[in-house]
Write a protein that holds these residues in place. Sequence first.
Motif, PDB file in Angstrom:
ATOM      1  N   LEU A  64      68.066  23.730  73.509  1.00 17.42           N
ATOM      2  CA  LEU A  64      68.838  24.962  73.664  1.00 17.42           C
ATOM      3  C   LEU A  64      70.280  24.757  73.224  1.00 17.42           C
ATOM      4  CD1 LEU A  64      68.906  27.906  74.661  1.00 17.42           C
ATOM      5  CD2 LEU A  64      69.564  27.024  76.917  1.00 17.42           C
ATOM      6  N   THR A  65      70.834  23.563  73.430  1.00 21.58           N
ATOM      7  CA  THR A  65      72.215  23.305  73.013  1.00 21.58           C
ATOM      8  C   THR A  65      72.363  23.458  71.502  1.00 21.58           C
ATOM      9  OG1 THR A  65      71.874  20.905  72.796  1.00 21.58           O
ATOM     10  CG2 THR A  65      72.556  21.730  74.963  1.00 21.58           C
ATOM     11  N   TYR A  66      71.309  23.123  70.757  1.00 21.24           N
ATOM     12  CA  TYR A  66      71.327  23.311  69.302  1.00 21.24           C
ATOM     13  C   TYR A  66      71.054  24.767  68.929  1.00 21.24           C
ATOM     14  CZ  TYR A  66      71.235  18.215  68.852  1.00 21.24           C
ATOM     15  OH  TYR A  66      71.545  16.870  68.936  1.00 21.24           O
ATOM     16  N   ASP A  67      70.118  25.401  69.629  1.00 23.59           N
ATOM     17  CA  ASP A  67      69.799  26.800  69.330  1.00 23.59           C
ATOM     18  C   ASP A  67      71.023  27.697  69.523  1.00 23.59           C
ATOM     19  OD1 ASP A  67      67.138  26.514  68.563  1.00 23.59           O
ATOM     20  OD2 ASP A  67      66.390  26.703  70.626  1.00 23.59           O
ATOM     21  N   LEU A  68      71.759  27.472  70.600  1.00 17.89           N
ATOM     22  CA  LEU A  68      72.921  28.320  70.862  1.00 17.89           C
ATOM     23  C   LEU A  68      74.081  27.997  69.923  1.00 17.89           C
ATOM     24  CD1 LEU A  68      72.934  28.736  74.751  1.00 17.89           C
ATOM     25  CD2 LEU A  68      71.714  30.024  72.974  1.00 17.89           C
ATOM     26  N   TYR A  69      74.130  26.755  69.440  1.00 17.75           N
ATOM     27  CA  TYR A  69      75.112  26.434  68.395  1.00 17.75           C
ATOM     28  C   TYR A  69      74.816  27.284  67.154  1.00 17.75           C
ATOM     29  CZ  TYR A  69      77.651  23.797  64.811  1.00 17.75           C
ATOM     30  OH  TYR A  69      78.498  23.443  63.783  1.00 17.75           O
ATOM     31  N   TYR A  70      73.530  27.399  66.828  1.00 17.88           N
ATOM     32  CA  TYR A  70      73.141  28.218  65.678  1.00 17.88           C
ATOM     33  C   TYR A  70      73.501  29.683  65.924  1.00 17.88           C
ATOM     34  CZ  TYR A  70      70.252  30.728  62.335  1.00 17.88           C
ATOM     35  OH  TYR A  70      69.822  31.579  61.347  1.00 17.88           O
ATOM     36  N   VAL A  71      73.242  30.180  67.121  1.00 18.98           N
ATOM     37  CA  VAL A  71      73.581  31.571  67.447  1.00 18.98           C
ATOM     38  C   VAL A  71      75.081  31.791  67.301  1.00 18.98           C
ATOM     39  CG1 VAL A  71      73.647  33.296  69.286  1.00 18.98           C
ATOM     40  CG2 VAL A  71      71.595  31.909  68.956  1.00 18.98           C
ATOM     41  N   ARG A  72      75.875  30.823  67.746  1.00 24.15           N
ATOM     42  CA  ARG A  72      77.329  30.976  67.706  1.00 24.15           C
ATOM     43  C   ARG A  72      77.870  30.908  66.285  1.00 24.15           C
ATOM     44  NH1 ARG A  72      81.790  28.057  71.478  1.00 24.15           N
ATOM     45  NH2 ARG A  72      80.639  29.305  72.958  1.00 24.15           N
ATOM     46  N   ARG A  73      77.307  30.050  65.443  1.00 21.77           N
ATOM     47  CA  ARG A  73      77.905  29.786  64.133  1.00 21.77           C
ATOM     48  C   ARG A  73      76.979  30.158  62.966  1.00 21.77           C
ATOM     49  NH1 ARG A  73      82.450  26.816  65.011  1.00 21.77           N
ATOM     50  NH2 ARG A  73      82.628  25.836  67.063  1.00 21.77           N
ATOM     51  N   ARG A  74      76.073  31.043  63.203  1.00 17.79           N
ATOM     52  CA  ARG A  74      75.092  31.405  62.186  1.00 17.79           C
ATOM     53  C   ARG A  74      75.766  31.882  60.895  1.00 17.79           C
ATOM     54  NH1 ARG A  74      70.440  36.089  62.895  1.00 17.79           N
ATOM     55  NH2 ARG A  74      69.278  35.640  60.968  1.00 17.79           N
ATOM     56  N   SER A  75      75.235  31.417  59.770  1.00 18.46           N
ATOM     57  CA  SER A  75      75.712  31.842  58.455  1.00 18.46           C
ATOM     58  C   SER A  75      74.639  31.503  57.433  1.00 18.46           C
ATOM     59  CB  SER A  75      77.027  31.136  58.081  1.00 18.46           C
ATOM     60  OG  SER A  75      76.810  29.742  57.896  1.00 18.46           O
ATOM     61  N   LEU A  76      74.733  32.092  56.257  1.00 20.22           N
ATOM     62  CA  LEU A  76      73.783  31.783  55.195  1.00 20.22           C
ATOM     63  C   LEU A  76      73.917  30.318  54.794  1.00 20.22           C
ATOM     64  CD1 LEU A  76      71.612  32.777  53.241  1.00 20.22           C
ATOM     65  CD2 LEU A  76      73.444  33.447  51.667  1.00 20.22           C
ATOM     66  N   PHE A  77      75.132  29.787  54.831  1.00 19.07           N
ATOM     67  CA  PHE A  77      75.351  28.379  54.505  1.00 19.07           C
ATOM     68  C   PHE A  77      74.593  27.470  55.473  1.00 19.07           C
ATOM     69  CE2 PHE A  77      77.914  24.514  55.342  1.00 19.07           C
ATOM     70  CZ  PHE A  77      77.787  23.892  54.107  1.00 19.07           C
ATOM     71  N   LEU A  78      74.684  27.774  56.769  1.00 17.87           N
ATOM     72  CA  LEU A  78      73.966  26.972  57.762  1.00 17.87           C
ATOM     73  C   LEU A  78      72.462  27.130  57.584  1.00 17.87           C
ATOM     74  CD1 LEU A  78      74.105  25.087  60.162  1.00 17.87           C
ATOM     75  CD2 LEU A  78      74.387  27.068  61.671  1.00 17.87           C
TER      76      LEU A  78
END
Length: 459
Positions: free
Chosen positions: A426-440
């Motif tokens: 979940l710590t990684y999933d929420l990092y993705y939610v916070r910083r989501r971008s096409l680059f990521l």
Amino acid sequence: MTSLFGHSVRSEGLALYMAEAVVCFAVIYLLSASTSGPGSPGGFQAAGLAAILAVSTGLAAAATGMHSPNGWRRARGLLTGTLLTAILLAPLAWAAVEFLRVDLGGRATSPAVAVVLLSAAGTGVVLLTRLLFLGVARTGLFTQRVAVLDGSRTALMKLPPAGPTAAEEPFRVALRISSEALAEAGGAAAVPGLGAAELRSRGIRWVVAPEPATVPATLRENWSQAGIRLVGEVEFLERLSGRVDLDALEPHWLETARGAHMRRSEAFVGRAFDVTVSLALLLLTLPLTALAALAIRIDSPGPVFYRQARVGQGGKIIMLTKLRSMRVDAEAGGAPQWATRRDPRVTRVGRFLRLTRIDEIPQVLNVLKGDMAFIGPRPERPAFVEQLSLAIPHYADRAVVKPGITGWAQVNFPYGASVDDARQKLTYDLYYVRRRSLFLDLLILVATVRVILFQEGSR
């Protein structure tokens, strides 16, 4: 660390990619432009070929983990990564040769020889640049010095001190600032030892504080004007680790999360990305899927495909489609069960399908339907979501984005089969939610190839 579209990447990784692209372009261009013969490429065609091969080499190297320090700082990883890069680069070179109708003239008698030459050149650049960067990294050139204020967390205080043993770390502590020294600063215009000039003379470009607002305004302004960045410890550790601190999340953190507030243009590009990648994967793997279906039918009785209820965006229940990898009576008792290592419920063919992730391919149908995205948190079963939401703070927050076939947690953490594992993911999933971008998303897509090649985290 360098921030790109909200996501931090290691400085040496970015420098390595750029150096690799430039050297690869130059080598391929010289190789193709210097050929002679009636079919040899001209300057424009040679430049096009060099550009395509430079990009292809970068993608192949990234897909084999060769842009990560762990992939090239050890001899075994360097050799394995180089070999796999050559294997991936060959079909990309063939496609470039066929697309541009390249003939290396007197140096090659067939497209096959051209592909071998170009692949060898690209692979040689990958190996050479990493050997050079290996030596440079050990000098500490890419290690950034930081100043740390007292009161920082244990994880931050464990950063290595300045010295030769820390040469290969992304950060090292060059100065620890006591709370007493900070208090003495007060409103002074100049503080001995803490001014921007003194910090820059020690190579410090970051100052990490438990609460940046507690630093006197005069110091903050002085550091900012000199290009020294003051950052909170929570943000610093998040950028360093690529994961969030669940205990430090504020109740309304989703209000500023990029994944929860996508503009229409971003949503359109994201949907186009999902459809394009899914269609390409579906068409390219159609023969493989057919063979897998035949193997499932021969190996064990039961249907080829397996449909299971999962929780999608906003808590909506979706039906996930996969190739069946377990016995039909895998959950005869009716209660959902975590998959375990060497799970006896997995069939012989199913074990191979799980190891290679082939069983996941039919999920592209869910993506095309719009229930899922290609990149996002993995969708969980309703019973597990209910259990985990009670046990883990913010677990339900991951549902603000569409679930995905692969995600940031999948390329950074092995398969989870417990509440503690779910918390870590979940710590990684929420990092993705916070910083989501096409680059990521692109980084995750390329990293997924590495996960499949090295069979990371499969069960």
